[in-house]
Scaffold this motif. Structure first.
Motif, short mmCIF file in Angstrom:
data_model
loop_
_atom_site.label_atom_id
_atom_site.label_comp_id
_atom_site.label_asym_id
_atom_site.label_seq_id
_atom_site.Cartn_x
_atom_site.Cartn_y
_atom_site.Cartn_z
N ILE A 46 -16.87 24.19 -17.00
CA ILE A 46 -16.77 22.96 -16.36
C ILE A 46 -17.75 22.27 -15.81
CG2 ILE A 46 -15.40 22.15 -14.16
CD1 ILE A 46 -13.38 23.95 -15.93
N ASP A 47 -17.55 20.79 -16.24
CA ASP A 47 -18.59 19.86 -15.55
C ASP A 47 -18.37 19.62 -14.35
OD1 ASP A 47 -20.26 17.47 -15.43
OD2 ASP A 47 -19.70 16.51 -17.20
N GLU A 48 -19.31 20.07 -13.62
CA GLU A 48 -18.96 20.08 -12.04
C GLU A 48 -19.72 18.96 -11.44
OE1 GLU A 48 -20.50 23.84 -10.14
OE2 GLU A 48 -19.79 24.75 -11.88
N GLY A 49 -20.39 18.04 -12.38
CA GLY A 49 -20.77 16.51 -12.13
C GLY A 49 -19.75 15.57 -12.03
N VAL A 50 -18.61 15.84 -12.53
CA VAL A 50 -17.22 15.01 -12.64
C VAL A 50 -16.26 15.79 -11.71
CG1 VAL A 50 -15.54 14.19 -14.16
CG2 VAL A 50 -18.06 14.33 -15.03
N PRO A 51 -15.93 14.94 -10.66
CA PRO A 51 -14.77 15.54 -9.76
C PRO A 51 -13.42 15.81 -10.53
CG PRO A 51 -15.44 13.30 -9.05
CD PRO A 51 -16.25 13.66 -10.11
N PRO A 52 -12.69 16.64 -10.25
CA PRO A 52 -11.15 16.81 -10.44
C PRO A 52 -10.40 15.68 -10.20
CG PRO A 52 -11.62 18.30 -8.98
CD PRO A 52 -12.99 17.79 -9.14
N MET A 53 -9.37 15.28 -10.89
CA MET A 53 -8.39 14.27 -10.40
C MET A 53 -6.99 15.06 -10.52
SD MET A 53 -9.49 10.95 -12.51
CE MET A 53 -10.58 11.83 -13.84
N LEU A 54 -6.10 14.65 -9.55
CA LEU A 54 -4.66 15.01 -9.87
C LEU A 54 -3.79 13.76 -10.33
CD1 LEU A 54 -3.15 17.73 -9.03
CD2 LEU A 54 -3.06 16.75 -6.73
N VAL A 55 -3.13 14.01 -11.46
CA VAL A 55 -2.48 13.15 -12.11
C VAL A 55 -1.27 13.31 -11.92
CG1 VAL A 55 -2.18 11.72 -13.95
CG2 VAL A 55 -4.42 12.61 -13.62
N SER A 56 -0.15 12.60 -11.40
CA SER A 56 1.30 12.81 -11.33
C SER A 56 2.06 12.35 -12.68
CB SER A 56 1.68 12.17 -10.05
OG SER A 56 1.69 10.80 -10.07
N ALA A 57 3.41 12.69 -12.74
CA ALA A 57 4.04 12.09 -13.77
C ALA A 57 4.24 10.71 -13.98
CB ALA A 57 5.47 12.80 -13.66
N ASP A 58 3.94 9.99 -12.83
CA ASP A 58 4.06 8.60 -12.92
C ASP A 58 2.59 7.81 -13.29
OD1 ASP A 58 2.62 8.48 -10.68
OD2 ASP A 58 4.43 7.50 -9.59
N ALA A 60 0.01 8.17 -11.27
CA ALA A 60 -1.12 7.95 -10.19
C ALA A 60 -1.90 8.95 -10.10
CB ALA A 60 0.23 7.93 -8.84
N VAL A 61 -3.23 8.68 -9.89
CA VAL A 61 -4.29 9.56 -9.85
C VAL A 61 -4.69 9.56 -8.10
CG1 VAL A 61 -6.61 9.71 -10.64
CG2 VAL A 61 -4.93 8.65 -12.05
N ILE A 62 -4.93 10.71 -7.82
CA ILE A 62 -5.65 10.97 -6.70
C ILE A 62 -6.93 11.78 -6.77
CG2 ILE A 62 -5.25 12.27 -4.47
CD1 ILE A 62 -2.30 12.26 -4.89
N GLY A 63 -7.85 11.61 -6.05
CA GLY A 63 -9.33 12.23 -6.33
C GLY A 63 -9.02 13.70 -5.81
N GLY A 64 -9.78 14.70 -6.59
CA GLY A 64 -9.68 15.99 -6.15
C GLY A 64 -8.52 16.94 -6.67
N GLY A 65 -8.52 18.00 -6.82
CA GLY A 65 -7.37 18.86 -7.19
C GLY A 65 -6.53 19.36 -6.31
N TYR A 66 -5.75 20.22 -6.50
CA TYR A 66 -4.64 20.78 -5.57
C TYR A 66 -5.51 21.31 -4.41
CZ TYR A 66 -1.01 21.00 -9.04
OH TYR A 66 0.18 20.57 -9.88
N PRO A 67 -5.02 20.71 -3.23
CA PRO A 67 -6.00 21.07 -1.89
C PRO A 67 -5.67 22.49 -1.55
CG PRO A 67 -3.96 19.69 -1.32
CD PRO A 67 -4.16 19.66 -2.92
N TRP A 68 -4.63 23.07 -2.08
CA TRP A 68 -4.53 24.61 -1.61
C TRP A 68 -5.02 25.75 -2.57
CZ3 TRP A 68 -1.74 26.45 -5.52
CH2 TRP A 68 -1.03 25.43 -6.52
N ALA A 69 -5.54 24.90 -3.91
CA ALA A 69 -6.01 25.93 -4.74
C ALA A 69 -7.36 26.33 -4.70
CB ALA A 69 -5.80 25.20 -6.19
N PRO A 70 -8.12 27.41 -5.16
CA PRO A 70 -9.40 27.35 -5.10
C PRO A 70 -10.01 26.58 -6.13
CG PRO A 70 -8.32 29.52 -6.06
CD PRO A 70 -7.19 28.46 -5.59
N THR A 71 -11.33 26.19 -5.96
CA THR A 71 -12.03 25.26 -6.74
C THR A 71 -12.20 25.89 -7.96
OG1 THR A 71 -13.43 24.59 -4.98
CG2 THR A 71 -14.29 24.28 -7.16
N LEU A 72 -12.05 25.20 -9.17
CA LEU A 72 -12.15 25.68 -10.57
C LEU A 72 -13.44 25.15 -11.14
CD1 LEU A 72 -11.34 27.23 -13.13
CD2 LEU A 72 -10.15 24.85 -13.76
N ASN A 73 -14.50 26.15 -11.18
CA ASN A 73 -15.61 25.94 -11.81
C ASN A 73 -16.40 26.91 -12.44
OD1 ASN A 73 -16.59 27.59 -9.87
ND2 ASN A 73 -17.46 26.35 -8.35
N GLY A 74 -17.66 26.87 -13.15
CA GLY A 74 -17.90 27.92 -13.90
C GLY A 74 -17.91 27.86 -15.13
N GLY A 75 -18.16 28.96 -16.02
CA GLY A 75 -17.73 29.22 -17.39
C GLY A 75 -16.95 29.87 -18.13
#
Length: 113
Positions: A46-58, A60-75
């Motif tokens: 995972i390119d940890e220099g680029v933050p995740p985005m949450l993209v909805s069906a319409d 819309a983009v929100i910065g960050g991933g699911y707030p309740w999920a653990p961070t996804l990073n590593g190899g």
């Protein structure tokens, strides 16, 4: 044959600064062995220099991933293997090379993808 996901979070790699060259060399050697054995599907991190985005069906983009999920990073590496025992053996080789335990899961490959 099943596909297996072998992965680790970034925080699991606690490596002294002077050991990184050896980790890179050893981990690349294991991947080359997997390629030569014909079991390598793909891998990377995972390119940890680029933050995740949450993209909805319409769209819309929100910065960050699911707030309740653990961070996804590593190899991660995906290998196609005939048995769980072989997946465990490859995960152990990757763990040795990366100097950290690896999480092993069966990857739910979608042949229509």
């Amino acid at each position: 044959m099943a596909k297996y996901l072998i992965s680790f979070p970034s925080a699991a790699m606690v490596v002294a600064d002077d050991c990184w060259d050896a980790v890179v060399r050893d981990s690349h050697a294991v991947i080359e062995e997997a390629r030569a054995a014909g079991v390598y599907v793909f891998g990377g991190g995972i390119d940890e220099g680029v933050p995740p985005m949450l993209v909805s069906a319409d769209g819309a983009v929100i910065g960050g991933g699911y707030p309740w999920a653990p961070t996804l990073n590593g190899g991660l590496t995906i290998l196609e293997l005939p048995s769980c025992d072989e997946a465990i053996a490859w995960a152990a080789r990757i763990a040795r090379a990366c100097r950290c335990d690896q999480e092993l899961r069966v990857f739910g490959f979608d042949p229509q993808s």
